[in-house]
Structure formats: C-alpha cells, structure tokens
Design a protein around this motif. Structure first.
Motif, PDB file in Angstrom:
ATOM      1  N   ILE A  36       0.964  -1.167   0.068  1.00  0.00           N
ATOM      2  CA  ILE A  36       0.023   0.104  -0.052  1.00  0.00           C
ATOM      3  C   ILE A  36       0.760   1.257   0.079  1.00  0.00           C
ATOM      4  N   THR A  40       0.825   3.425  -3.284  1.00  0.00           N
ATOM      5  CA  THR A  40       0.380   4.816  -3.179  1.00  0.00           C
ATOM      6  C   THR A  40       1.556   5.976  -3.657  1.00  0.00           C
ATOM      7  N   TYR A 106      -2.241  -2.645  -5.534  1.00  0.00           N
ATOM      8  CA  TYR A 106      -2.576  -1.424  -4.522  1.00  0.00           C
ATOM      9  C   TYR A 106      -2.526  -0.243  -5.293  1.00  0.00           C
ATOM     10  N   MET A 110      -5.486   2.528  -5.320  1.00  0.00           N
ATOM     11  CA  MET A 110      -5.183   3.713  -4.761  1.00  0.00           C
ATOM     12  C   MET A 110      -5.296   5.135  -5.863  1.00  0.00           C
ATOM     13  N   LEU A 141      -5.529  11.768   0.812  1.00  0.00           N
ATOM     14  CA  LEU A 141      -5.021  10.480   0.882  1.00  0.00           C
ATOM     15  C   LEU A 141      -6.384   9.807   1.942  1.00  0.00           C
ATOM     16  N   PHE A 145      -8.347   6.751   0.951  1.00  0.00           N
ATOM     17  CA  PHE A 145      -8.127   5.537   1.625  1.00  0.00           C
ATOM     18  C   PHE A 145      -9.378   4.957   2.355  1.00  0.00           C
TER      19      PHE A 145
END
Lengths: 221, 244
Positions: A36, A40, A106, A110, A141, A145
């Motif tokens: 993650i 990201t 991921y 994201m 974020l 998230f």
C-alpha cells in the motif's frame, strides 16, 4: 472413502502448521503494508502529470500486472542472487517479491481512490495554504483510503490466498505445513481438506470484517 | 491590496481571460458578476493562483503571484477563499476543519487554534455544531463553517466564488447575512455572485465580465443607479437579472 483425521493433534499443529501459519500471516501483513505504501507512491507518480514520473510508474504497474505471480516469485528467487550476489532464504525472498508485486495492484486501487476525491477538495487544501505533500497527506489520501478500504481489504484477501504460491520456491508457509503433514502421515486427502478449511475460515471471516468496516467507516456526505 | 494587471489565460487554445485589469483596495467590497462562462470564477481563482495565468501578473499585498520566488502556499494562507460547493473536509469534524490549517500551515498550537476556530464558528452562529461532521449539516450551515474556516486563518482578504449558487433558496439568506456583517466590519472582499441585492447593499464596486473580458468596472452606485450609461452587454444582463 474413509476419512481419518485421528492423526491431527496439538503436537502436529504446533510442530508443522503453526510455523507456516504465522509465516503466511507475516507475509500477508508485510506485503499489504509495504504494497500500500509503495502502491500509493506509484499512484501519486502516475497522477503527477509529469512524464518522467508517469512513465516509469506506468511501466512498473503494467509490467507486473501482466506477469503471473508464480513466475515473479521464481525469477526473483533465482535471479537476484545471480545478479547481486546476495543470497537470501526463500522466506525473505518471497516477502520482498510479494511487496513489489502487490504494490502494482494496490497502486491501481489507490489511483482510483485518489481520483474519487473531488478536485474541489484539492483546491480547498491549497486555498488554506497547504503544500502539495500536506494536501495529499491531510486531505486527499485520508479520503481516498476510506473510499477504497473495502477494495484494499479484498485485495488483501486475494493476497493471503496467493501466499500459497511460495510453495514454488519451497518457503515454509501455511500450505507447505499441511503438505508436510500430508507426506509425513500419508494422509494427503485429509490434510489438504483441512488446509482448504483453514484458508476458507480465514478469508471468509476477513470478508465479513470488510462488510462491517464498510458500514462503519463510510464518510457521511 | 490586490492588483490584477493585464492577465490572460488559455485552456489549450481557448482563451478564457483576455487582458483583465483591476485593483481592489483595502476594505473594499468588489462584486464580480456576469453571465455563465464569462470567466468570473476563473478570474477569482487566479488571484490566489489556484488557476495559473499565462500572461500578466497579480500582486497581492505587494507579493507577485507569478514570481518564481514567491512562496505560494504562504501567500494563499493569508487569502481566505470560500467555494461554491463549500469543500469542507468531509472526513474531519467541524472543529477539525477549523483548526487543521491553523495547526499545520500557520504552526499554531492546538489550544490556540481551537480557541480561534471556535470563536469564528460562534461568529457564524454555529457553535452548537462544533462536534458534527460536515455531512450532518445543511448546505447553508456548511457554507457558514467554510467561511469560519477561512476566517480562522486571519486572512487579509476574502475571496468568495459563487458562495450561494449551490444552496437551496431558503439558505441563501443566512450565508449572505454572514457576508454582509463581514463587509460592514471592514473586511476586504472579492465576491463572484449573482446576488444583486447583496451587490447593491454592500459592494463598493461592481465588475461586469463577458466572454473573458472585464466589460464594466465602476462603483456600485454607477452600476445600479445609471443603467443608461452602461455597455449594451451589461444593460442586457441587468435587464434580465433585475426583471424579477
């Protein structure tokens, strides 16, 4: 067909299964957190609009998403010692491979998450004097998230199942544990059935948890 | 306070702003109006450099926004902005919305930020809602919180980008009341709005835009008092907007 589970006792679990179970959990957690974080960063690169950041990130994501995981596991295990001279165990190699590989998946999640945050939020962050990193960290974020949490956890469930692929390089994971039991006691059917049951219980409870979380964490709009 | 000097802006080959020039003095309330797509929202967003300009310059309190040495975040922290769609941070409570930038941008401590934020919240009449989340408030309430959020930063000027156009009609009044009070207290304000009642009541000057150009830039008394002296485009706009 007669199924005989009498060989299963605490001794078997503690000496064969527990080690593999904890390794699988460790592998999943490390690859999730690492994936993650790296994912990201990759997503931010791809959304930066700067060609020199977009291109490498896009290349990374698209390449890894086009290769079967089991091949990446094998290559990494075999090639890295050849190229760098660093020798590492199958377990350590798998942890790095999974982090690198899952980051690609991921990052796509994201990226969708970041794009789900309205542009006006970014403007609002800038308007109160935030820098780009502050605006991302404090405004975009956290919302991305939250919006993506169910999908991120679903990916983690898939990741947990995929950890069984480290079998290919002989790392001792949950499945390897059951496999060893199957061979030692000559009970493959029972042993693999139990393995399936453990994976099922783990994954099913996780997806239940996802549902609960989804209800709780949703942002009220 | 704000010096807009011959600015032009393009989206690709489409020119949205053409050679716009105006000045906003300290304590002045300037209303920017004009038909949809005339560039008013773009113009106001260029003032704190949320929208970049390709030509010309804007000087805010002596600082040029197009100078590469200018610290834009720092400049923006001194310019309050209120958006059409409020843009409160939905994942944070009202109090956190008010204190976040004070703490992270201005470096105030939590107590100080909270005191200042809640004082502003009280000023817009919403202190009872301090622990709620934006999603639990009505549009009008959210916009008042957004004004309080901007005021918490002790801005030298406030920019309003169509602050009432996304609101239900019955909530327009409560937001305008806050803005009128602010204007009367001497805040320097630039307001993009269709609320001509507000413009008449508190503005010192009216800027009328059409097709990316500033067509009229005159005192509010001239703009509303002497329709005959207006340009044809402004006359047409006024006749439509003031009919009802």
């Amino acid at each position: 067909m007669n199924l005989d589970f009498s060989f299963v006792n605490w001794g078997v679990v503690s000496s064969f299964i527990a080690k593999g179970f904890f390794y699988s959990i460790q592998l999943t957690l490390v690859a999730m957190v690492g994936g993650i974080v790296v994912g990201t960063l990759l997503a931010l690169m791809r959304l930066s609009g700067k060609k020199w950041l977009v291109m490498p990130a896009a290349f990374y994501v698209n390449t890894l998403r086009s290769i079967p995981l089991v091949m990446v596991i094998l290559w990494f295990f075999l090639l890295i010692p050849l190229l760098t001279g660093i020798r590492m165990g199958a377990e350590a190699s798998a942890i790095i491979t999974f982090t690198v590989f899952e980051a690609a998946y991921y990052s796509e999640i994201m990226r969708a998450g970041i794009q789900s945050v309205p542009k006006g939020q970014v403007y609002a962050g800038y308007a109160v004097g935030m820098t780009y990193p502050q605006c991302m960290q404090l405004v975009v974020l956290p919302q991305a998230f939250r919006n993506m949490l169910p999908v991120l956890l679903t990916q983690t469930i898939i990741l947990f199942q995929d950890t069984s692929l480290v079998y290919a390089i002989g790392a001792y994971d949950l499945f390897h544990g059951f496999d060893t039991v199957a061979k030692n006691f000559g009970r493959p059917v029972e042993s693999y059935l139990l393995a399936a049951a453990v994976y099922f219980v783990m994954c099913f409870s996780l997806s239940m948890l996802v549902r609960q979380l989804q209800k709780r964490i949703q942002i009220i709009r | 306070m704000i010096d807009i000097k011959n600015i032009s802006k393009w989206y690709g080959s489409f020119q949205v702003l053409t050679d716009c020039t105006t000045t906003i003095k300290k304590g002045e309330v300037v209303v920017v109006c004009g038909p949809s797509g005339s560039g008013k929202s773009t113009l106001i967003k260029t003032v704190n450099a949320l929208e970049p300009i390709q030509k010309g310059d804007i000087v805010v309190d002596g600082i040029s926004i197009s100078d590469v040495k200018t610290n834009l975040p720092k400049l923006r922290s001194r310019v309050g902005m209120v958006f059409q769609h409020f843009e409160l941070f939905p994942h944070l409570s009202v109090t956190e919305n008010l204190t976040l930038a004070q703490i992270k941008v201005l470096g105030r401590n939590t107590e100080e930020a909270k005191t200042r934020g809640l004082k502003m919240l009280d000023r817009v009449g919403l202190i009872a809602h301090k622990d709620k989340y934006p999603g639990q408030l009505s549009g009008g309430q959210q916009q008042r919180v957004a004004i309080a959020r901007a005021l918490s930063m002790d801005p030298i000027v406030m920019l309003f980008d169509e602050p009432t156009s996304a609101l239900d009609p019955e909530m327009v009044g409560e937001v305008l009341d806050v803005m009128v009070k602010l204007a009367q207290e001497g805040m320097t304000m630039m307001v993009v709005t269709h609320e001509m009642g507000f413009a008449k009541k508190v503005s010192n000057r009216v800027i009328f835009m059409d097709a990316g150009k500033i067509v009229e830039d005159c005192t509010s008394d001239e703009f509303f008092g002497d329709p005959e002296a207006r340009s044809p485009r402004a006359k047409e706009f006024l006749s439509k907007i003031l009919q009802h």
